[in-house]
Scaffold this active site. Structure first.
Site, PDB file in Angstrom:
ATOM      1  CG  ASP A 120      12.412   1.477  14.074  1.00  0.00           C
ATOM      2  OD1 ASP A 120      11.135   2.147  13.936  1.00  0.00           O
ATOM      3  OD2 ASP A 120      12.505   1.163  15.291  1.00  0.00           O
ATOM      4  CG  ASN A 143       1.306   2.924   4.596  1.00  0.00           C
ATOM      5  OD1 ASN A 143       0.409   2.483   4.769  1.00  0.00           O
ATOM      6  ND2 ASN A 143       2.452   2.097   4.302  1.00  0.00           N
ATOM      7  CB  THR A 153       0.049  -6.268   0.284  1.00  0.00           C
ATOM      8  OG1 THR A 153      -0.166  -7.091   1.130  1.00  0.00           O
ATOM      9  CG2 THR A 153      -0.989  -5.354   0.481  1.00  0.00           C
ATOM     10  CE  LYS A 201      -2.302  -0.113  11.788  1.00  0.00           C
ATOM     11  NZ  LYS A 201      -1.327   0.866  11.129  1.00  0.00           N
ATOM     12  CE1 TYR A 255      -1.850  -3.610  12.379  1.00  0.00           C
ATOM     13  CE2 TYR A 255      -4.184  -4.175  12.076  1.00  0.00           C
ATOM     14  CZ  TYR A 255      -2.968  -3.610  11.535  1.00  0.00           C
ATOM     15  OH  TYR A 255      -3.056  -3.041  10.269  1.00  0.00           O
ATOM     16  CB  ILE A 283      -0.914   0.132   1.074  1.00  0.00           C
ATOM     17  CG1 ILE A 283      -1.996  -1.049   0.973  1.00  0.00           C
ATOM     18  CG2 ILE A 283      -1.561   1.477   1.341  1.00  0.00           C
ATOM     19  CD1 ILE A 283      -2.893  -1.284   2.314  1.00  0.00           C
TER      20      ILE A 283
END
Length: 253
Positions: A62, A89, A190, A159, A155, A16
Protein backbone atom coordinates in the site's frame (compact mmCIF):
# COMPACT_ATOMS: atom_id res chain seq x y z
CA UNK A 1 27.14 4.61 -12.88
CA UNK A 2 27.89 7.35 -10.36
CA UNK A 3 26.05 10.11 -12.21
CA UNK A 4 22.83 8.19 -12.81
CA UNK A 5 19.69 9.58 -11.24
CA UNK A 6 17.59 7.53 -8.83
CA UNK A 7 13.79 7.52 -9.08
CA UNK A 8 10.96 6.35 -6.84
CA UNK A 9 7.58 5.69 -8.46
CA UNK A 10 4.34 4.37 -6.99
CA UNK A 11 1.52 2.66 -8.84
CA UNK A 12 4.00 1.41 -11.42
CA UNK A 13 2.95 -2.18 -11.95
CA UNK A 14 1.03 -1.36 -15.10
CA UNK A 15 -0.53 1.45 -17.10
CA UNK A 16 0.76 5.01 -16.88
CA UNK A 17 3.02 4.31 -13.92
CA UNK A 18 4.78 1.43 -15.63
CA UNK A 19 5.32 3.48 -18.79
CA UNK A 20 6.78 6.38 -16.81
CA UNK A 21 9.11 3.94 -15.08
CA UNK A 22 10.13 2.54 -18.47
CA UNK A 23 10.85 6.03 -19.76
CA UNK A 24 12.99 6.82 -16.73
CA UNK A 25 14.96 3.58 -17.09
CA UNK A 26 15.49 4.31 -20.78
CA UNK A 27 16.88 7.73 -19.84
CA UNK A 28 19.32 6.05 -17.45
CA UNK A 29 17.65 6.43 -14.07
CA UNK A 30 17.79 3.66 -11.50
CA UNK A 31 14.20 2.96 -10.42
CA UNK A 32 12.54 1.73 -7.25
CA UNK A 33 8.98 0.95 -8.27
CA UNK A 34 5.94 0.15 -6.20
CA UNK A 35 2.61 -1.52 -6.85
CA UNK A 36 -0.01 -2.79 -4.42
CA UNK A 37 0.03 -6.22 -6.08
CA UNK A 38 3.22 -8.20 -5.58
CA UNK A 39 2.81 -10.06 -8.87
CA UNK A 40 2.56 -6.84 -10.88
CA UNK A 41 5.57 -5.41 -9.08
CA UNK A 42 7.67 -8.46 -9.86
CA UNK A 43 6.57 -8.52 -13.52
CA UNK A 44 7.37 -4.83 -13.91
CA UNK A 45 10.82 -5.24 -12.37
CA UNK A 46 11.59 -8.20 -14.63
CA UNK A 47 10.38 -6.38 -17.74
CA UNK A 48 12.25 -3.13 -17.08
CA UNK A 49 15.45 -4.88 -16.02
CA UNK A 50 15.84 -6.46 -19.45
CA UNK A 51 17.20 -3.26 -20.98
CA UNK A 52 20.27 -3.35 -18.76
CA UNK A 53 20.39 0.45 -18.79
CA UNK A 54 19.77 0.84 -15.06
CA UNK A 55 18.94 -1.04 -11.89
CA UNK A 56 15.27 -1.70 -11.12
CA UNK A 57 14.09 -2.68 -7.65
CA UNK A 58 10.57 -3.52 -6.48
CA UNK A 59 8.63 -2.66 -3.35
CA UNK A 60 5.12 -4.09 -3.07
CA UNK A 61 2.36 -2.84 -0.81
CA UNK A 62 0.00 0.00 0.00
CA UNK A 63 1.71 3.15 -1.25
CA UNK A 64 0.00 5.28 1.39
CA UNK A 65 1.38 3.29 4.32
CA UNK A 66 4.27 4.65 6.34
CA UNK A 67 6.04 1.31 6.16
CA UNK A 68 6.01 1.07 2.36
CA UNK A 69 7.09 4.69 1.92
CA UNK A 70 9.95 4.16 4.36
CA UNK A 71 10.97 0.94 2.61
CA UNK A 72 11.17 2.69 -0.77
CA UNK A 73 13.31 5.49 0.63
CA UNK A 74 15.54 3.04 2.48
CA UNK A 75 16.03 0.92 -0.66
CA UNK A 76 17.13 3.97 -2.59
CA UNK A 77 19.50 5.20 0.08
CA UNK A 78 20.99 1.75 0.78
CA UNK A 79 21.66 0.90 -2.86
CA UNK A 80 22.39 4.32 -4.35
CA UNK A 81 22.74 6.91 -1.60
CA UNK A 82 20.45 9.54 -3.10
CA UNK A 83 16.97 10.23 -4.52
CA UNK A 84 16.63 12.52 -7.53
CA UNK A 85 13.19 11.87 -9.02
CA UNK A 86 9.89 10.95 -7.41
CA UNK A 87 6.58 10.13 -9.08
CA UNK A 88 3.57 9.91 -6.75
CA UNK A 89 1.40 8.10 -9.25
CA UNK A 90 -0.62 5.61 -7.19
CA UNK A 91 -4.30 6.38 -6.92
CA UNK A 92 -7.77 4.87 -6.94
CA UNK A 93 -11.06 5.81 -8.54
CA UNK A 94 -14.28 4.88 -6.76
CA UNK A 95 -17.29 6.01 -8.79
CA UNK A 96 -20.55 6.95 -7.12
CA UNK A 97 -23.25 9.60 -7.14
CA UNK A 98 -22.70 12.43 -4.68
CA UNK A 99 -26.01 11.95 -2.86
CA UNK A 100 -25.32 8.27 -2.22
CA UNK A 101 -21.54 8.30 -1.75
CA UNK A 102 -20.39 6.41 1.34
CA UNK A 103 -18.02 7.67 4.01
CA UNK A 104 -15.90 4.53 3.60
CA UNK A 105 -15.36 5.19 -0.12
CA UNK A 106 -14.65 8.87 0.48
CA UNK A 107 -11.98 8.23 3.09
CA UNK A 108 -10.40 5.45 1.03
CA UNK A 109 -10.01 7.78 -1.96
CA UNK A 110 -8.59 10.48 0.30
CA UNK A 111 -6.22 8.03 2.01
CA UNK A 112 -4.64 6.75 -1.17
CA UNK A 113 -4.80 9.79 -3.44
CA UNK A 114 -4.14 12.57 -0.96
CA UNK A 115 -2.39 11.11 2.09
CA UNK A 116 -0.28 8.70 0.03
CA UNK A 117 0.89 11.51 -2.23
CA UNK A 118 1.50 13.92 0.66
CA UNK A 119 3.62 11.57 2.75
CA UNK A 120 5.66 10.12 -0.11
CA UNK A 121 6.48 13.68 -1.14
CA UNK A 122 7.38 14.55 2.44
CA UNK A 123 9.68 11.53 2.88
CA UNK A 124 11.48 12.17 -0.41
CA UNK A 125 11.85 15.90 0.20
CA UNK A 126 13.49 15.22 3.57
CA UNK A 127 16.23 13.40 1.67
CA UNK A 128 16.41 15.80 -1.28
CA UNK A 129 16.81 18.92 0.85
CA UNK A 130 20.29 17.81 1.89
CA UNK A 131 21.43 17.05 -1.66
CA UNK A 132 23.44 19.62 -3.62
CA UNK A 133 21.12 19.32 -6.64
CA UNK A 134 17.84 18.95 -4.76
CA UNK A 135 15.50 16.87 -6.89
CA UNK A 136 12.33 16.72 -8.97
CA UNK A 137 8.93 15.53 -7.76
CA UNK A 138 5.95 14.77 -9.98
CA UNK A 139 2.39 14.20 -8.79
CA UNK A 140 -0.35 12.57 -10.86
CA UNK A 141 -3.63 14.45 -11.01
CA UNK A 142 -6.46 14.20 -13.56
CA UNK A 143 -8.50 16.33 -15.91
CA UNK A 144 -11.34 15.81 -13.45
CA UNK A 145 -9.59 18.34 -11.22
CA UNK A 146 -10.38 20.91 -13.93
CA UNK A 147 -13.72 19.87 -15.42
CA UNK A 148 -16.82 18.31 -13.92
CA UNK A 149 -17.32 14.59 -14.52
CA UNK A 150 -20.40 12.75 -13.30
CA UNK A 151 -20.02 10.35 -10.34
CA UNK A 152 -16.47 11.44 -9.58
CA UNK A 153 -16.90 14.17 -6.94
CA UNK A 154 -14.63 12.56 -4.33
CA UNK A 155 -11.99 11.59 -6.88
CA UNK A 156 -12.00 15.03 -8.51
CA UNK A 157 -11.72 16.66 -5.09
CA UNK A 158 -8.69 14.51 -4.24
CA UNK A 159 -6.95 15.34 -7.52
CA UNK A 160 -7.57 19.07 -7.14
CA UNK A 161 -5.98 18.73 -3.71
CA UNK A 162 -2.90 17.10 -5.24
CA UNK A 163 -2.47 20.03 -7.63
CA UNK A 164 -2.78 22.52 -4.80
CA UNK A 165 -0.19 20.57 -2.85
CA UNK A 166 2.32 21.04 -5.66
CA UNK A 167 1.62 24.76 -5.90
CA UNK A 168 1.76 25.22 -2.15
CA UNK A 169 5.03 23.34 -1.70
CA UNK A 170 6.92 25.57 -4.12
CA UNK A 171 7.45 28.08 -1.32
CA UNK A 172 8.86 25.43 1.03
CA UNK A 173 10.85 23.27 -1.38
CA UNK A 174 12.31 25.73 -3.89
CA UNK A 175 14.96 27.00 -1.42
CA UNK A 176 16.37 23.45 -1.40
CA UNK A 177 16.48 23.18 -5.19
CA UNK A 178 13.50 20.81 -5.21
CA UNK A 179 11.02 21.21 -8.07
CA UNK A 180 7.48 19.88 -7.83
CA UNK A 181 4.96 19.65 -10.67
CA UNK A 182 1.80 17.77 -11.60
CA UNK A 183 0.50 16.01 -14.69
CA UNK A 184 -3.24 15.77 -15.32
CA UNK A 185 -3.98 13.02 -17.84
CA UNK A 186 -7.27 12.83 -19.65
CA UNK A 187 -8.76 9.72 -21.24
CA UNK A 188 -5.91 7.23 -21.60
CA UNK A 189 -5.67 3.70 -22.93
CA UNK A 190 -4.56 1.44 -20.08
CA UNK A 191 -5.21 -2.13 -18.99
CA UNK A 192 -8.27 -0.87 -17.11
CA UNK A 193 -9.83 1.25 -19.83
CA UNK A 194 -9.33 -1.23 -22.69
CA UNK A 195 -11.68 -3.54 -20.81
CA UNK A 196 -14.47 -1.18 -21.89
CA UNK A 197 -15.32 -2.05 -25.53
CA UNK A 198 -16.75 1.44 -26.11
CA UNK A 199 -13.89 3.39 -24.59
CA UNK A 200 -11.82 4.13 -27.68
CA UNK A 201 -14.81 4.97 -29.84
CA UNK A 202 -16.41 7.19 -27.19
CA UNK A 203 -13.29 9.15 -26.31
CA UNK A 204 -12.11 9.43 -29.91
CA UNK A 205 -15.34 11.34 -30.63
CA UNK A 206 -15.01 13.52 -27.51
CA UNK A 207 -11.30 14.38 -27.88
CA UNK A 208 -10.42 17.21 -30.29
CA UNK A 209 -7.25 15.44 -31.44
CA UNK A 210 -9.36 12.44 -32.39
CA UNK A 211 -8.18 9.76 -29.98
CA UNK A 212 -7.56 9.09 -26.29
CA UNK A 213 -3.97 9.22 -25.10
CA UNK A 214 -1.81 6.16 -24.78
CA UNK A 215 0.56 5.62 -21.89
CA UNK A 216 3.59 6.74 -23.91
CA UNK A 217 1.95 10.14 -24.44
CA UNK A 218 1.68 10.61 -20.69
CA UNK A 219 5.12 9.20 -19.93
CA UNK A 220 6.80 11.55 -22.40
CA UNK A 221 5.36 14.57 -20.61
CA UNK A 222 6.24 13.14 -17.20
CA UNK A 223 9.81 12.43 -18.26
CA UNK A 224 10.22 16.02 -19.46
CA UNK A 225 9.04 17.52 -16.17
CA UNK A 226 11.40 15.26 -14.22
CA UNK A 227 14.35 16.05 -16.46
CA UNK A 228 16.94 18.84 -16.34
CA UNK A 229 15.28 20.28 -19.46
CA UNK A 230 12.49 21.47 -17.10
CA UNK A 231 14.90 22.87 -14.51
CA UNK A 232 13.06 26.23 -14.31
CA UNK A 233 9.55 24.76 -14.09
CA UNK A 234 7.93 24.22 -10.70
CA UNK A 235 4.47 24.47 -9.20
CA UNK A 236 2.79 23.79 -12.53
CA UNK A 237 0.18 21.36 -13.82
CA UNK A 238 0.47 20.01 -17.35
CA UNK A 239 -2.87 18.81 -18.74
CA UNK A 240 -2.46 15.96 -21.25
CA UNK A 241 -5.88 15.37 -22.75
CA UNK A 242 -5.86 15.96 -26.50
CA UNK A 243 -7.79 19.18 -25.93
CA UNK A 244 -10.74 17.69 -24.02
CA UNK A 245 -10.78 20.26 -21.21
CA UNK A 246 -11.02 23.04 -23.78
CA UNK A 247 -14.49 21.86 -24.75
CA UNK A 248 -15.18 19.16 -22.09
CA UNK A 249 -18.13 17.27 -23.58
CA UNK A 250 -19.42 14.61 -21.18
CA UNK A 251 -19.27 10.93 -22.14
CA UNK A 252 -22.76 10.68 -20.64
CA UNK A 253 -24.26 13.34 -22.89
Amino acid sequence: MKNQKVALITGAGQGIGLEIARKLVDSGSHVILNDLEKGLTEEAVASLSQSGKASVLGCSGDSSSEEVISEMVELAMHHFGHIDQVVANAGITLFGSFLDYSRDDFFEVARINQAGTFFLTQAAARVMKSQPDGGAILLTSSVTAHQSHENLAAYAMSKAAVEMLARNLVIELAPFGIRINTIAPGATMTERTVADPDYVNTWSKLTPLGRPANTTDIAAAASFLLSDAARHITGQTLIIDGGWTSISPSPYA
